[in-house]
Write an enzyme that holds these catalytic residues in place. Structure first.
Site, PDB file in Angstrom:
ATOM      1  N   VAL A 275       0.786  -1.193   0.059  1.00  0.00           N
ATOM      2  CA  VAL A 275      -0.065  -0.137  -0.045  1.00  0.00           C
ATOM      3  C   VAL A 275       0.909   1.231   0.070  1.00  0.00           C
ATOM      4  O   VAL A 275       0.657   2.240  -0.775  1.00  0.00           O
ATOM      5  CB  VAL A 275      -0.818   0.104   1.231  1.00  0.00           C
ATOM      6  CG1 VAL A 275      -1.647   1.440   1.335  1.00  0.00           C
ATOM      7  CG2 VAL A 275      -1.941  -1.062   1.069  1.00  0.00           C
TER       8      VAL A 275
ATOM      9  N   ASP B 283      -6.865   1.806   5.584  1.00  0.00           N
ATOM     10  CA  ASP B 283      -7.800   1.164   5.840  1.00  0.00           C
ATOM     11  C   ASP B 283      -8.684   1.222   7.468  1.00  0.00           C
ATOM     12  O   ASP B 283      -9.234   0.520   8.010  1.00  0.00           O
ATOM     13  CB  ASP B 283      -7.223  -0.463   6.164  1.00  0.00           C
ATOM     14  CG  ASP B 283      -6.679  -1.100   4.886  1.00  0.00           C
ATOM     15  OD1 ASP B 283      -7.474  -0.663   3.826  1.00  0.00           O
ATOM     16  OD2 ASP B 283      -5.763  -1.831   4.830  1.00  0.00           O
TER      17      ASP B 283
ATOM     18  N   PRO C  51      10.975  -0.298   8.856  1.00  0.00           N
ATOM     19  CA  PRO C  51      12.175  -1.061   8.697  1.00  0.00           C
ATOM     20  C   PRO C  51      12.417  -1.912   7.488  1.00  0.00           C
ATOM     21  O   PRO C  51      11.649  -2.045   6.618  1.00  0.00           O
ATOM     22  CB  PRO C  51      11.561  -2.413   9.724  1.00  0.00           C
ATOM     23  CG  PRO C  51      10.505  -1.676  10.700  1.00  0.00           C
ATOM     24  CD  PRO C  51       9.907  -0.528   9.483  1.00  0.00           C
TER      25      PRO C  51
END
Length: 262
Positions: A30, A115, A50
């Site tokens: 995304v 989301d 990360p």
């Protein structure tokens, strides 16, 4: 009688991000789409994620010639929001996402949390892009999949060369004003506008603007790569060709059922 207004909508705007500082928290699938959209708007970008969670496309953006600052770590707190104009989060940690959202709202920084619609100050719709032409389909966070389906249907209906036509009209607008430009847009179709170059633009301005008229494209030497008559002929021929092909296949199938004479 008061006008009827249907509430519950978003205000759809073309947000200008040129040289603004955008923070993206996350580096997965995304996030890679968000990165592409932000870079296309000419913003400066900071990515915090990360390295173990980077999508291959995100890695290419980070390694490429783009205005991106990358931090190989998780979100560190309010100090990461210093000097930021917009924040986008795309991580799987819902609690962390809501924390980032709360910090942004305290600082009045617009934020989008992937989301989690109620943690979004704005939504990313399904977008169509053709040069300067941008069209967004939004379901206000309710069904991104349906937005994508609707986008594809709209895309099929757009005229060919729309982006080129808009770019050329924009160049003309810098030279002359609106009323005459409206007449040109109403008189010429997209393919004609897309064929304009500096020479034919000068002819159009000299012959049209100076006399308050809109010349025909052919009078200025604008030649279509595919004349309308060709498209009309092809369109008319397709149904006939389909019928002929169908009849041929049917005959071949019929004759194949009879034994050959020896």
């Amino acid at each position: 009688m008061s006008p009827s207004v249907l509430g519950g909508a978003s205000l759809l705007v073309a947000w200008q991000l040129k040289d603004k500082h955008v923070l993206i928290v996350g580096g997965g699938d995304v996030a890679s789409g968000r990165i592409e959209s932000v870079l296309a708007a000419d913003a400066r970008l900071t990515i915090i994620s990360p390295s173990s969670g980077l999508h291959p496309l995100t890695k290419l953006f980070i390694e490429g010639p783009y205005p991106i600052t990358y931090h190989d770590r998780t979100f560190g707190g309010v100090q990461d929001l210093s000097g930021v104009d917009m924040v986008l989060t795309a991580i799987d940690d819902v609690a962390q996402s809501r924390t980032i959202c709360a910090l942004c709202r305290d600082l009045r920084i617009p934020v989008n949390v992937a989301d989690i619609p109620d943690s979004c100050d704005f939504f990313f719709g399904s977008q169509i892009r053709d040069g300067p032409l941008q069209i967004m389909v939004s379901t206000n966070g309710q069904s991104p999949k349906l937005a994508n389906i609707i986008k594809r249907k709209i895309e099929k209906q757009l005229p060919e060369h729309a982006g080129d036509a808009i770019a050329n009209v924009g160049r003309l607008r810098t030279k002359r004003r609106m009323k005459w430009m409206v007449d040109v847009c109403n008189s010429w179709d997209f393919q004609d506008l897309a064929q304009l170059n500096e020479q034919t633009m000068k002819k159009l301005l000299d012959a049209g603007w100076e006399n308050g008229t809109v010349p025909e494209p052919a009078d200025l030497g604008v030649r279509r790569k595919w004349p309308t008559s060709v498209f009309t002929a092809i369109s008319a021929a397709v149904p006939v060709m389909t019928i002929v092909a169908g009849a041929t296949c049917a005959c071949m199938l019929l004759f194949s059922r009879f034994p050959r004479s020896r």
